[in-house]
Design a protein around this motif. Structure first.
Motif, PDB file in Angstrom:
ATOM      1  N   UNK A   1      37.658  41.424  34.239  1.00  0.00           N
ATOM      2  CA  UNK A   1      38.383  41.603  35.497  1.00  0.00           C
ATOM      3  C   UNK A   1      37.499  41.159  36.654  1.00  0.00           C
ATOM      4  N   UNK A   2      38.102  40.467  37.618  1.00  0.00           N
ATOM      5  CA  UNK A   2      37.358  40.044  38.806  1.00  0.00           C
ATOM      6  C   UNK A   2      38.155  40.428  40.047  1.00  0.00           C
ATOM      7  N   UNK A   3      37.432  40.822  41.077  1.00  0.00           N
ATOM      8  CA  UNK A   3      38.040  41.251  42.329  1.00  0.00           C
ATOM      9  C   UNK A   3      37.841  40.163  43.380  1.00  0.00           C
ATOM     10  N   UNK A   4      38.911  39.420  43.645  1.00  0.00           N
ATOM     11  CA  UNK A   4      38.913  38.390  44.679  1.00  0.00           C
ATOM     12  C   UNK A   4      37.704  37.460  44.561  1.00  0.00           C
ATOM     13  N   UNK A   5      37.539  36.935  43.373  1.00  0.00           N
ATOM     14  CA  UNK A   5      36.404  36.065  43.046  1.00  0.00           C
ATOM     15  C   UNK A   5      36.938  34.740  42.529  1.00  0.00           C
ATOM     16  N   UNK A   6      36.335  33.613  42.986  1.00  0.00           N
ATOM     17  CA  UNK A   6      36.847  32.299  42.616  1.00  0.00           C
ATOM     18  C   UNK A   6      35.689  31.310  42.452  1.00  0.00           C
ATOM     19  N   UNK A   7      35.693  30.539  41.378  1.00  0.00           N
ATOM     20  CA  UNK A   7      34.642  29.516  41.227  1.00  0.00           C
ATOM     21  C   UNK A   7      34.840  28.389  42.235  1.00  0.00           C
ATOM     22  N   UNK A   8      33.748  27.743  42.577  1.00  0.00           N
ATOM     23  CA  UNK A   8      33.793  26.600  43.481  1.00  0.00           C
ATOM     24  C   UNK A   8      34.356  25.391  42.731  1.00  0.00           C
TER      25      UNK A   8
END
Length: 219
Positions: free
Chosen positions: A68-75
């Motif tokens: 699970x990730x909270x408002x996280x995005x790879x470049x």
């Protein structure tokens, strides 16, 4: 269990890549829990580290039951660069902002914190290094589903599609009515906690069912 950036207290210990940081954290995790299944969660930059830990565990043959990730995005690949300056080109506002420094600035102005100047310097160094290694991070594919909690109060559209190349399963999006900085405020955290509790309860039920079947077959 929570993991804290090492160079907040050990200034010389700056990871040179997200993968290196993930491997360091993974050594700590496996001292507590040697084998899976593992449940991993990360917020903002921490979401990228959680994803890297998950792929490293899978490469070892271990099971990751929840990522699970909270408002996280790879470049995006076209925005990656070897160097790092003061610009945040290619970084989504959700990741590029620095909620910790914003909060500390408020606390310092109001005289509500006992942190010393070297603490502020350590936090800023950590932020800059994390941003630098995030810019060069190329995730490995994760074989499983991703639970993505998205902060919906934003001036720009959250770059959810950035995860597509790196998730072999489903991307389950959970909209959260807050800004990136506020995901751990009481109401958003309660929403996130309810979703995670349901997922963990479902996981526990499945594990109990599997053990019961194995027991019945052994009789």
């Amino acid at each position: 269990f929570g993991l804290q950036a090492r160079n907040l207290t050990q200034r010389a210990m700056r990871s040179n890549s997200v993968g290196e940081m993930a491997a360091d954290y993974l050594n700590i995790i496996r001292k507590v829990q040697p084998v899976g299944p593992y449940n991993l969660l990360g917020w903002s930059f921490g979401g990228l580290v959680a994803h890297a830990i998950a792929t490293q565990l899978q490469a070892m043959g271990e099971e990751v039951a929840l990522l699970a990730v909270l408002d996280s995005y790879p470049v995006r690949p076209e925005h990656r660069a070897a160097g790092f300056g003061d610009d945040h080109e290619g970084l989504s506002p959700q990741v590029a902002i620095n909620p910790i420094m914003n909060l500390l600035d408020v606390l310092r102005r109001e005289g509500l914190t006992t942190l010393k100047e070297h603490h502020y310097e350590a936090i800023m160094d950590t932020f800059k290094n994390n941003t630098r290694i995030m810019r060069t991070f190329s995730p490995e594919p994760f074989r499983g589903n991703l639970s993505l909690f998205v902060a919906m109060v934003s001036e720009t559209r959250p770059p959810i599609d950035n995860w597509q190349p790196y998730i072999a399963g489903d991307i389950n999006v959970h909209p959260i009515d807050c800004a990136h900085d506020n995901m751990m405020d009481p109401n958003p955290a309660a929403h996130i906690g309810a979703v995670l509790t349901a997922a963990l309860n479902k996981q526990a039920t499945a594990q109990t069912s599997t053990r019961r079947k194995a027991h019945d077959q052994s009789i």
